[in-house]
Structures are given as structure tokens and as C-alpha cells.
Design a protein around this motif. Structure first.
Motif, PDB file in Angstrom:
ATOM      1  N   UNK A 242      -2.816  -4.985 -31.549  1.00 33.96           N
ATOM      2  CA  UNK A 242      -3.328  -3.671 -30.604  1.00 33.96           C
ATOM      3  C   UNK A 242      -4.677  -4.270 -30.400  1.00 33.96           C
ATOM      4  N   UNK A 243      -4.906  -4.160 -29.303  1.00 38.05           N
ATOM      5  CA  UNK A 243      -6.262  -4.476 -29.298  1.00 38.05           C
ATOM      6  C   UNK A 243      -6.998  -3.442 -29.101  1.00 38.05           C
ATOM      7  N   UNK A 244      -7.383  -1.604 -29.063  1.00 40.89           N
ATOM      8  CA  UNK A 244      -7.594  -0.732 -28.577  1.00 40.89           C
ATOM      9  C   UNK A 244      -6.907  -0.075 -29.865  1.00 40.89           C
ATOM     10  N   UNK A 245      -8.016   0.926 -30.112  1.00 40.12           N
ATOM     11  CA  UNK A 245      -7.518   1.944 -30.636  1.00 40.12           C
ATOM     12  C   UNK A 245      -8.406   3.558 -30.882  1.00 40.12           C
ATOM     13  N   UNK A 246      -7.623   4.267 -30.916  1.00 39.96           N
ATOM     14  CA  UNK A 246      -8.432   6.006 -30.472  1.00 39.96           C
ATOM     15  C   UNK A 246      -8.020   7.377 -32.070  1.00 39.96           C
ATOM     16  N   UNK A 247      -8.710   7.058 -32.391  1.00 36.76           N
ATOM     17  CA  UNK A 247      -8.880   8.101 -33.410  1.00 36.76           C
ATOM     18  C   UNK A 247      -8.415   9.689 -33.053  1.00 36.76           C
ATOM     19  N   UNK A 248      -7.210   9.851 -33.065  1.00 37.69           N
ATOM     20  CA  UNK A 248      -7.015  11.466 -32.717  1.00 37.69           C
ATOM     21  C   UNK A 248      -6.874  12.012 -33.857  1.00 37.69           C
ATOM     22  N   UNK A 249      -7.267  13.411 -34.305  1.00 37.72           N
ATOM     23  CA  UNK A 249      -6.875  14.435 -35.145  1.00 37.72           C
ATOM     24  C   UNK A 249      -6.976  15.548 -34.991  1.00 37.72           C
ATOM     25  N   UNK A 250      -5.812  16.338 -34.600  1.00 46.18           N
ATOM     26  CA  UNK A 250      -6.024  17.858 -34.207  1.00 46.18           C
ATOM     27  C   UNK A 250      -6.116  18.590 -35.446  1.00 46.18           C
TER      28      UNK A 250
ATOM     29  N   UNK B  49     -11.564  -6.699 -34.913  1.00 48.69           N
ATOM     30  CA  UNK B  49     -12.091  -7.729 -33.240  1.00 48.69           C
ATOM     31  C   UNK B  49     -11.909  -6.403 -32.772  1.00 48.69           C
ATOM     32  N   UNK B  50     -11.088  -5.178 -33.382  1.00 50.39           N
ATOM     33  CA  UNK B  50     -10.819  -4.155 -32.103  1.00 50.39           C
ATOM     34  C   UNK B  50     -11.227  -3.236 -31.252  1.00 50.39           C
ATOM     35  N   UNK B  51     -11.145  -3.120 -30.313  1.00 48.19           N
ATOM     36  CA  UNK B  51     -12.205  -1.695 -29.357  1.00 48.19           C
ATOM     37  C   UNK B  51     -12.229  -0.207 -30.303  1.00 48.19           C
ATOM     38  N   UNK B  52     -12.716   0.964 -30.785  1.00 49.18           N
ATOM     39  CA  UNK B  52     -12.397   1.518 -31.672  1.00 49.18           C
ATOM     40  C   UNK B  52     -13.195   3.037 -30.722  1.00 49.18           C
ATOM     41  N   UNK B  53     -12.425   3.677 -30.320  1.00 51.70           N
ATOM     42  CA  UNK B  53     -12.371   5.198 -29.507  1.00 51.70           C
ATOM     43  C   UNK B  53     -12.025   6.837 -30.514  1.00 51.70           C
ATOM     44  N   UNK B  54     -13.166   7.178 -30.506  1.00 56.93           N
ATOM     45  CA  UNK B  54     -13.011   8.788 -31.085  1.00 56.93           C
ATOM     46  C   UNK B  54     -12.524   9.682 -30.143  1.00 56.93           C
TER      47      UNK B  54
END
Ligand code: 3NM
Length: 209
Positions: A37-45, A67-72
Motif C-alpha cells: 500500500x502506498x497511501x494510508x489514512x489514520x482513522x480512529x473513532x 515513502x508512503x503518503x500519510x493522511x489524517x
């Protein structure tokens, strides 16, 4: 001059600790990256802000090293704090115009959309980088009613804005989503709930080659 990263084709990884069979978000992300995987979103509810920050700091560095894209998801403040590559929000969160003022021109903004009207509005009037399109099928991961595959078809045929298909997508129904034109797809419970996240991601990523 704007110098913004594009979202990559393939699987868009999202953390989801309700489904992770006891694995931490960090461990899930580590396995997702090993799977390709090359893009990760951190999602925690579930976690409180302080707990999220501790975890996000480590996941951010893990993504950077690889080198992975990181989104919050949602927390613009946390995204700024850890110098994330971007922020993903829903229709009722901070407005993308306000987020842009805070995070600057070079960061990614993603917005969840659930109707053709919202998608058209996003493409025409918002300074964002991609939209989420879903939930395509019923899902227990998010409390939003499914919109159906017709919505995905509408966006793929009529709009130019990059999009991430999401919601109730599994290994057994993803081929149809790809066939409808989705180049970036997110599966939460299917991936984080897998016995081997690495193997599951590899099995899915191969479909985009
Ligand atoms: N966003 P699963 S659907 C996080 O439609 C999320 O905006 C959605 O989880 C949207 O792959 C969704 O387990 C949940 O169904 C996706």
C-alpha cells in the motif's frame, strides 16, 4: 506554486481498530505497507486525542521511512502537528476552504461525498484533491446508508476529480468496482480484519497491475 502529491492508483489503506483482531493501528499499517500500500489514512473513532497523537506520531514516521503518503482523518490539528501529507474530512467537518488556510497549498485534502450533488460541488467549487465515493455497499464500519454502485458510475463517467471508492467493498466484489472505473479503492474491515493483512493486500493490489 503548488506542489501537491497525487493520490496513487491501487488500494487506499485506512486504519480501523474495531476490526483488527487485536492488532494495533501501527501493526496494521506496518502490514499494509509490507503488502504494497502506498497511501494510508489514520482513522480512529475510539481513542481520545492524546492517545491518537501518540499513535499518529509513530505511524507518521513509519510512513515517512517507507515513502508512503500519510493522511489524517478529521483532526486537522493532529495533521499539522505531525506534518502529515494531508487531511480527510466528511461533509460535516471543518470546511475544506478553512482546512486549506491551515495546512497550505501543498497538502492533500480529501472529502467524503455521498451524492452526485456533493461530488459536483466538490469538483466545481472546492480546492481539494480527491473525493471519497460511498458507501457503495452496506457497511458496519460507518454509520451512513449505502448509495449504490450507480453513484460510482456517475462519478467515473461525468467527473474528472480523482476519487476513492469505499464502503462494503470486499475481495469478492472489488472486480466490479474496478470495472466501473475506480482506480483507487479503500477496504477497511476486509483488510484490517484479515488473518494476514500482508497477504490480503497483495491479493488486492495485483488487480490494479
Ligand atoms: N467512509 P468497510 S464508508 C470510512 O462512504 C468509510 O465515506 C465511507 O469500511 C464513506 O470497507 C466507510 O469496512 C467505511 O465497509 C468503509
Amino acid at each position: 506554486m503548488r506542489n501537491r502529491i497525487e493520490i496513487p492508483n491501487g488500494i487506499y489503506g485506512i486504519t480501523g481498530d474495531n476490526f483488527s483482531k487485536g492488532k494495533s493501528n501501527y501493526l496494521c499499517v506496518e502490514e499494509m505497507i509490507k503488502g504494497g500500500i502506498k497511501i494510508i489514512q489514520y482513522r480512529d473513532k475510539i481513542k481520545n486525542t492524546r492517545e491518537k497523537i501518540e499513535e499518529v506520531k509513530e505511524i507518521r514516521e513509519l510512513c515517512r521511512r517507507n515513502g508512503v503518503i500519510f493522511i489524517v482523518n478529521d483532526n486537522v490539528d493532529i495533521a499539522v502537528l505531525v506534518d502529515a501529507d494531508g487531511v480527510h474530512v466528511g461533509q460535516e467537518d471543518m470546511h475544506p476552504d478553512d482546512i486549506r488556510k491551515i495546512i497550505g497549498e501543498n497538502k492533500i485534502i480529501g472529502l467524503s461525498t455521498h451524492s452526485p450533488e456533493q461530488a459536483k460541488e466538490a469538483e466545481k467549487n472546492l480546492n481539494i484533491d480527491y473525493i471519497g465515493v460511498g458507501p457503495i455497499f452496506p457497511t458496519t464500519t460507518k454509520d451512513t446508508l449505502p448509495v449504490g454502485i450507480e453513484y460510482l458510475e456517475y462519478v467515473a463517467k461525468n467527473l474528472k476529480i480523482p476519487f476513492v471508492a469505499i464502503g462494503g467493498i470486499k475481495a469478492h466484489n472489488i472486480d466490479n468496482i474496478i470495472a466501473k472505473g475506480a482506480q483507487c479503492i479503500s477496504l477497511v474491515s476486509e483488510i484490517v480484519g484479515a488473518d494476514s493483512i500482508v497477504d490480503k493486500v497483495k491479493e488486492l493490489q495485483i488487480k490494479f497491475l
